[in-house]
Design a protein around this motif. Structure first.
Motif, mmCIF file in Angstrom:
data_model
loop_
_atom_site.group_PDB
_atom_site.id
_atom_site.type_symbol
_atom_site.label_atom_id
_atom_site.label_comp_id
_atom_site.label_asym_id
_atom_site.label_seq_id
_atom_site.Cartn_x
_atom_site.Cartn_y
_atom_site.Cartn_z
ATOM 1 N N THR A 4 0.811 -1.210 0.000
ATOM 2 C CA THR A 4 0.000 0.000 0.000
ATOM 3 C C THR A 4 0.850 1.268 0.000
ATOM 4 N N ASP A 5 2.203 1.121 0.084
ATOM 5 C CA ASP A 5 3.020 2.333 0.051
ATOM 6 C C ASP A 5 3.392 2.723 -1.388
ATOM 7 N N THR A 6 2.557 2.327 -2.332
ATOM 8 C CA THR A 6 2.759 2.733 -3.723
ATOM 9 C C THR A 6 2.735 4.259 -3.814
ATOM 10 N N PRO A 7 3.746 4.849 -4.463
ATOM 11 C CA PRO A 7 3.816 6.303 -4.470
ATOM 12 C C PRO A 7 2.701 6.962 -5.275
ATOM 13 N N ASP A 8 2.188 6.305 -6.302
ATOM 14 C CA ASP A 8 1.171 6.936 -7.145
ATOM 15 C C ASP A 8 0.112 5.888 -7.460
ATOM 16 N N LEU A 9 -1.024 6.012 -6.817
ATOM 17 C CA LEU A 9 -2.047 4.986 -6.967
ATOM 18 C C LEU A 9 -2.792 5.088 -8.293
ATOM 19 N N ALA A 10 -2.455 6.082 -9.104
ATOM 20 C CA ALA A 10 -3.108 6.219 -10.402
ATOM 21 C C ALA A 10 -2.755 5.053 -11.316
ATOM 22 N N TYR A 11 -1.582 4.458 -11.111
ATOM 23 C CA TYR A 11 -1.145 3.357 -11.959
ATOM 24 C C TYR A 11 -0.895 2.123 -11.095
ATOM 25 N N PHE A 14 -0.763 -4.404 -11.201
ATOM 26 C CA PHE A 14 -1.584 -5.594 -11.001
ATOM 27 C C PHE A 14 -2.804 -5.621 -11.912
ATOM 28 N N SER A 15 -3.203 -4.462 -12.415
ATOM 29 C CA SER A 15 -4.339 -4.400 -13.323
ATOM 30 C C SER A 15 -3.873 -4.672 -14.742
ATOM 31 N N ARG A 16 -4.531 -5.629 -15.390
ATOM 32 C CA ARG A 16 -4.004 -6.054 -16.695
ATOM 33 C C ARG A 16 -4.133 -4.980 -17.757
ATOM 34 N N THR A 17 -5.010 -4.000 -17.547
ATOM 35 C CA THR A 17 -5.184 -2.954 -18.558
ATOM 36 C C THR A 17 -4.337 -1.705 -18.265
ATOM 37 N N CYS A 18 -3.633 -1.680 -17.150
ATOM 38 C CA CYS A 18 -2.847 -0.485 -16.815
ATOM 39 C C CYS A 18 -1.580 -0.420 -17.684
ATOM 40 N N PRO A 19 -1.320 0.753 -18.297
ATOM 41 C CA PRO A 19 -0.128 0.856 -19.153
ATOM 42 C C PRO A 19 1.178 0.622 -18.399
ATOM 43 N N SER A 20 1.160 0.770 -17.073
ATOM 44 C CA SER A 20 2.401 0.536 -16.308
ATOM 45 C C SER A 20 2.834 -0.925 -16.404
ATOM 46 N N GLU A 25 7.065 -4.561 -18.262
ATOM 47 C CA GLU A 25 7.526 -5.680 -19.101
ATOM 48 C C GLU A 25 8.656 -5.261 -20.037
ATOM 49 N N HIS A 26 8.620 -4.024 -20.526
ATOM 50 C CA HIS A 26 9.747 -3.558 -21.342
ATOM 51 C C HIS A 26 11.026 -3.482 -20.510
ATOM 52 N N VAL A 27 10.862 -3.051 -19.258
ATOM 53 C CA VAL A 27 12.016 -2.837 -18.379
ATOM 54 C C VAL A 27 12.593 -4.166 -17.881
ATOM 55 N N THR A 28 11.692 -5.107 -17.560
ATOM 56 C CA THR A 28 12.162 -6.346 -16.928
ATOM 57 C C THR A 28 12.180 -7.529 -17.891
ATOM 58 N N GLY A 29 11.723 -7.329 -19.117
ATOM 59 C CA GLY A 29 11.699 -8.430 -20.078
ATOM 60 C C GLY A 29 13.093 -8.983 -20.317
ATOM 61 N N MET B 114 4.830 7.023 -14.571
ATOM 62 C CA MET B 114 4.107 6.667 -15.792
ATOM 63 C C MET B 114 3.629 7.885 -16.578
ATOM 64 N N ASP B 115 3.359 9.009 -15.896
ATOM 65 C CA ASP B 115 2.954 10.207 -16.649
ATOM 66 C C ASP B 115 4.055 10.601 -17.634
ATOM 67 N N GLU B 116 5.302 10.530 -17.172
ATOM 68 C CA GLU B 116 6.432 10.858 -18.057
ATOM 69 C C GLU B 116 6.542 9.855 -19.198
ATOM 70 N N VAL B 117 6.352 8.562 -18.851
ATOM 71 C CA VAL B 117 6.457 7.512 -19.869
ATOM 72 C C VAL B 117 5.385 7.718 -20.943
ATOM 73 N N LEU B 118 4.155 8.000 -20.506
ATOM 74 C CA LEU B 118 3.073 8.166 -21.479
ATOM 75 C C LEU B 118 3.280 9.419 -22.330
ATOM 76 N N GLY B 119 3.862 10.464 -21.714
ATOM 77 C CA GLY B 119 4.195 11.667 -22.478
ATOM 78 C C GLY B 119 5.232 11.367 -23.548
ATOM 79 N N ALA B 120 6.245 10.566 -23.176
ATOM 80 C CA ALA B 120 7.289 10.194 -24.135
ATOM 81 C C ALA B 120 6.691 9.376 -25.283
ATOM 82 N N ARG B 121 5.766 8.484 -24.954
ATOM 83 C CA ARG B 121 5.132 7.661 -25.994
ATOM 84 C C ARG B 121 4.365 8.531 -26.972
ATOM 85 N N GLU B 122 3.646 9.500 -26.431
ATOM 86 C CA GLU B 122 2.866 10.392 -27.303
ATOM 87 C C GLU B 122 3.775 11.132 -28.265
#
Lengths: 131, 131
Positions: A4-11, A14-20, A25-29, B114-122
Motif C-alpha cells: 500500500t506504500d505505492t507512491p502513485d495509486l493512479a497506476y 496488477f491491473s491487466r489494462t494499466c499501461p504501467s 515488461e519492457h524494463v524487466t523483459g 508513468m505520466d512521463e512515460v506516457l508523455g514520451a510515448r505520445e
C-alpha cells in the motif's frame, strides 16, 4: 514491505489494462533488463553492435525491437548521425538511468545470492527425484 | 552507476550460460514479478486462488508454473496441509522477501513515473505519424 506504500495509486501493474504493466515488461523483459543494464555502464553511450556483443545471445531483430520499445517509453535516447554509413548511438535518458539503477540493485542482489538459489534448486530436485 | 560494482563476480547475467540469468527471468518475468509482489503484501501467505485473483490475467497453468520455478529457486515456500480438500498456502522465504523488496522498489518507481512515460510515448508516436 507493504504494497500500500505505492507512491502513485493512479497506476497499478496488477491491473491487466494499466499501461504501467507494459512498461514494467519492457524494463524487466528478457532483453529489456539486459539492454538497460548494459547502457548503465560507465561508457555512457553504445553503438548497436557494441550493445549486441554485450547482451550475449540477443538477435539483431530482438535488440532492435527492445531498443524501440525503450525509446518509445522515454528510457533510451537514440542519436543518429547523418554520416555515411550512418552512426547510431544509444544512451539512457535521465529517467532511464533512474530505472536502470533500481534494476541493477535487483540484478546485483540476485547475482550475489546465486549460491543460495542453486542450493535450493538442488534440494528441490532431490526431494522430487522419484517423479 | 558502474556495472563493475557487482558484489559477486562469480555470476553474471550478461553471460547466456550463467544460471543467474534464468533466476533473473523467473523474478522479472511477466508473471514472476507480479507473483512475488503479491506475496509481499502484509497478509504474508496466500492461497492459490487468492494469488490468482490478485495477479490479474494469469491462467491457472501459468501461475502454477511460475510458483514452481520460484519455489525451486528458494524464493517461495509452499505449505500443503493434509486436509480434505488439501489446503495449500504460498509465502515468500526470507531470500524471496529480500528479492521482492528490490523488485517493488523498481515497480513503484515505474508506477510513479508513468505520466512521463506516457508523455514520451505520445511524442514518439506523433513524430513517427507518417509511417
Amino acid at each position: 514491505m507493504d504494497l500500500t506504500d505505492t507512491p502513485d495509486l493512479a497506476y497499478d501493474v496488477f491491473s491487466r489494462t494499466c499501461p504501467s504493466r507494459g512498461t514494467l515488461e519492457h524494463v524487466t523483459g528478457r532483453w529489456g533488463a539486459l539492454t538497460l543494464s548494459a547502457l548503465a555502464a560507465p561508457e555512457g553511450s553504445l553503438r548497436f553492435n557494441e550493445l549486441r556483443r554485450r547482451v550475449d545471445g540477443v538477435s539483431e531483430k530482438m535488440l532492435s525491437q527492445t531498443l524501440q520499445a525503450l525509446e518509445r517509453d522515454g528510457l533510451v535516447h537514440r542519436d543518429a548521425q547523418p554520416t555515411n554509413p550512418p552512426r547510431v548511438d544509444y544512451e539512457l535518458t535521465p529517467l532511464g538511468r533512474e530505472v536502470a539503477e533500481r534494476l541493477l540493485a535487483l540484478i546485483h542482489f540476485v547475482e550475489g545470492r546465486m549460491d543460495e538459489v542453486l542450493g535450493a534448486r538442488e534440494r528441490y530436485d532431490v526431494t522430487r527425484g522419484c517423479r
